[in-house]
Design an enzyme around this catalytic site. Structure first.
Site, PDB file in Angstrom:
ATOM      1  N   GLU A 143       0.829  -1.207   0.000  1.00 50.95           N
ATOM      2  CA  GLU A 143       0.000   0.000   0.000  1.00 50.95           C
ATOM      3  C   GLU A 143       0.860   1.252   0.000  1.00 50.95           C
ATOM      4  O   GLU A 143       1.947   1.277   0.583  1.00 50.95           O
ATOM      5  CB  GLU A 143      -0.902   0.066   1.237  1.00 50.95           C
ATOM      6  CG  GLU A 143      -2.048  -0.891   1.267  1.00 50.95           C
ATOM      7  CD  GLU A 143      -2.905  -0.695   2.517  1.00 50.95           C
ATOM      8  OE1 GLU A 143      -2.925   0.427   3.061  1.00 50.95           O
ATOM      9  OE2 GLU A 143      -3.534  -1.673   2.949  1.00 50.95           O
ATOM     10  N   GLU A 147      -4.133  10.237   3.466  1.00 51.53           N
ATOM     11  CA  GLU A 147      -5.393  10.351   4.199  1.00 51.53           C
ATOM     12  C   GLU A 147      -5.514  11.728   4.831  1.00 51.53           C
ATOM     13  O   GLU A 147      -4.514  12.338   5.220  1.00 51.53           O
ATOM     14  CB  GLU A 147      -5.494   9.283   5.281  1.00 51.53           C
ATOM     15  CG  GLU A 147      -5.646   7.883   4.748  1.00 51.53           C
ATOM     16  CD  GLU A 147      -5.680   6.843   5.866  1.00 51.53           C
ATOM     17  OE1 GLU A 147      -6.702   6.160   5.979  1.00 51.53           O
ATOM     18  OE2 GLU A 147      -4.680   6.731   6.604  1.00 51.53           O
ATOM     19  N   TRP A 228     -15.048   7.796   4.289  1.00 55.60           N
ATOM     20  CA  TRP A 228     -15.667   6.885   5.252  1.00 55.60           C
ATOM     21  C   TRP A 228     -15.617   7.492   6.651  1.00 55.60           C
ATOM     22  O   TRP A 228     -14.912   8.473   6.882  1.00 55.60           O
ATOM     23  CB  TRP A 228     -14.974   5.528   5.223  1.00 55.60           C
ATOM     24  CG  TRP A 228     -13.504   5.558   5.546  1.00 55.60           C
ATOM     25  CD1 TRP A 228     -12.502   5.989   4.714  1.00 55.60           C
ATOM     26  CD2 TRP A 228     -12.885   5.157   6.759  1.00 55.60           C
ATOM     27  NE1 TRP A 228     -11.281   5.878   5.353  1.00 55.60           N
ATOM     28  CE2 TRP A 228     -11.486   5.360   6.605  1.00 55.60           C
ATOM     29  CE3 TRP A 228     -13.355   4.624   7.956  1.00 55.60           C
ATOM     30  CZ2 TRP A 228     -10.580   5.071   7.604  1.00 55.60           C
ATOM     31  CZ3 TRP A 228     -12.450   4.330   8.954  1.00 55.60           C
ATOM     32  CH2 TRP A 228     -11.074   4.554   8.776  1.00 55.60           C
ATOM     33  N   THR A 239      -9.590   3.450  17.037  1.00 56.99           N
ATOM     34  CA  THR A 239      -9.890   3.945  15.696  1.00 56.99           C
ATOM     35  C   THR A 239     -10.562   5.308  15.757  1.00 56.99           C
ATOM     36  O   THR A 239     -10.212   6.220  15.002  1.00 56.99           O
ATOM     37  CB  THR A 239     -10.820   2.952  14.962  1.00 56.99           C
ATOM     38  OG1 THR A 239     -10.135   1.714  14.812  1.00 56.99           O
ATOM     39  CG2 THR A 239     -11.213   3.485  13.598  1.00 56.99           C
TER      40      THR A 239
END
Length: 430
Positions: A143, A147, A228, A239
């Site tokens: 990856e 973000e 999201w 999270t």
């Protein structure tokens, strides 16, 4: 690293299991989106055959060229990944909207690149706990990530993973910048066999070399983009903290915007295949082509496309969104500037020239993995050198307002050059 980031990455890895059917946004956000949404969409990342664990996986379709997408309408280069009713196209580009809980609108590219350069002109979403994502992902879970946090008006996160390994949790980098939610910014990923560099508005903010102790992304990758809710109450507390806090859906809708994506592939061929289970780039076969077989051409194409130019194939006299798999054919591109992107206030680093000979192809230097104060060749520099070279070579510049005449002139010139080259080659043989 932000508080909670390590918990986020651990949770994400645990949710990558192919037994789960409620996974969205690829492996970057797969577990979190599933936990937050309960959506029935199946992750392409987990559904894809992992060539490190299974033999006979299908080959990856190669871009083997260059594309520039403005998303004024649905793109042939990207497919809807989830929440199609919240994906919108207009003259302003792409809008991905989280209108209510369980929305996770996302797109996935229909192609892979095997090393290359990608740039996105993006405005991140507002909203506490709302994550805007743009990243590259491989079938074996390499990856390269970008973000943005909807509650933060001052930073972007860079990250990377190798083969899905989350044994350690200190890969993420946090970089101060002007508010990414208030205006469009250029974000660039330059990915080579030697190093990986992230740029914001043309300035290098981080470089990772291929000798990293935590692995190095080096297998064919597709592109993902989506929004999201990391702050959904069903996510783990770690999270939610990483995302910046709990999401209040009364504040919806939340939208991220993309005006343009440019992608160039440093390799050519029709598809990319894993020859063994090592995941090393040297084990990747470029069918009918070569890994790193078109780096110089790709860099030229990239500079033209981010400047607002277009690429035409002289052989077909038609616009090409993706170069030919044949490197010889690709070398006959005529570069025409169709949009004076340098005049747009939304694109702070775009250049205005589309002339083939006026675009610099200098390489950026490789440095250690440090958040950079260093700045490699920026697009502003390219704009300056481009303008100078264009003035000195006006006979070879292509006018966007007189396209047919310019193309004809280029065609005649290239035919003449080809004849001279053939004669000289014949004399050399004699």
């Amino acid at each position: 690293m932000k508080l909670g980031a390590q918990y986020f990455q651990l949770h994400r890895e645990s949710m990558r299991s192919p037994l789960l059917s409620h996974v969205l946004l690829g492996s970057l956000v797969s577990g979190l989106a599933a936990a937050a949404t309960g959506s029935s969409s199946v992750s392409l990342a987990t559904a894809t055959c992992n060539p490190l664990k299974t033999t006979g996986c299908p080959a990856d379709t190669a871009l083997a060229g260059a594309i520039s997408e403005d998303f004024k309408s649905a793109s042939e280069h990207f497919s809807v990944y989830s929440t199609p009713d919240q994906i919108f196209y207009s003259d302003e580009g792409l809008q991905l909207t989280l209108a209510k809980r369980f929305d996770n609108p996302a797109l996935r590219s229909n192609f892979y690149i095997m090393f290359g350069k990608v740039e996105v002109l993006l405005k991140a979403a507002n909203g506490t706990g709302i994550i805007s994502s743009f990243y590259l992902q491989s079938d074996d879970l390499d990856e390269i990530d970008l973000e943005w946090f909807g509650g933060d008006g001052y930073e972007v996160q860079t990250n990377y993973f190798s083969k899905g390994n989350t044994a350690t949790y200190d890969r993420g980098g946090y970089h101060n910048m002007d508010d990414p939610r208030a205006a469009f910014h250029n974000y660039t990923i330059d990915w080579t066999a030697e190093a990986l560099t992230w740029y914001v508005d043309g300035k290098a903010i981080r470089t990772l070399t291929n000798d990293s102790s935590q692995g190095y992304p080096q297998s064919p990758m597709y592109l993902m983009m989506g929004i999201w809710a990391g702050g959904d109450s069903t996510n783990s507390q770690g999270t939610i903290e990483w995302a910046g806090g709990s999401t209040n859906y009364d504040d919806a809708p939340f939208s991220m915007y993309i005006k343009k994506v440019v992608a160039v592939d440093y390799s050519n061929g029709s598809e990319y295949r894993y020859e063994d289970t090592s995941g090393q780039w040297t084990s990747i076969e470029a069918v009918d082509g070569q890994v790193n077989g078109r780096i110089d051409l790709a860099e030229e194409e990239f500079d033209v496309l981010v400047a607002g130019g277009t690429l035409y194939s002289e052989d077909s006299d038609s616009q090409t969104g993706s170069s030919s798999n044949d490197g010889a054919t690709s070398s006959h591109y005529v570069h025409e500037s169709s949009t004076k992107a340098g005049n747009s206030s939304d694109n702070p680093t775009a250049t205005a020239s589309g002339s083939h000979d006026s675009v610099s192809t200098s390489k950026r230097s490789i440095t250690s993995d440090k958040a950079g104060n260093q700045s490699s060749t920026t697009l502003e520099t390219l704009a300056s050198s481009s303008a100078t070279a264009s003035g000195n070579s006006s006979s070879q510049s292509v006018s966007s307002t007189n396209g047919s005449e310019s193309n004809h002139s280029f065609s005649s010139l290239n035919v003449f050059v080809s004849l001279v080259s053939a004669i000289l080659f014949g004399l050399a043989l004699i």
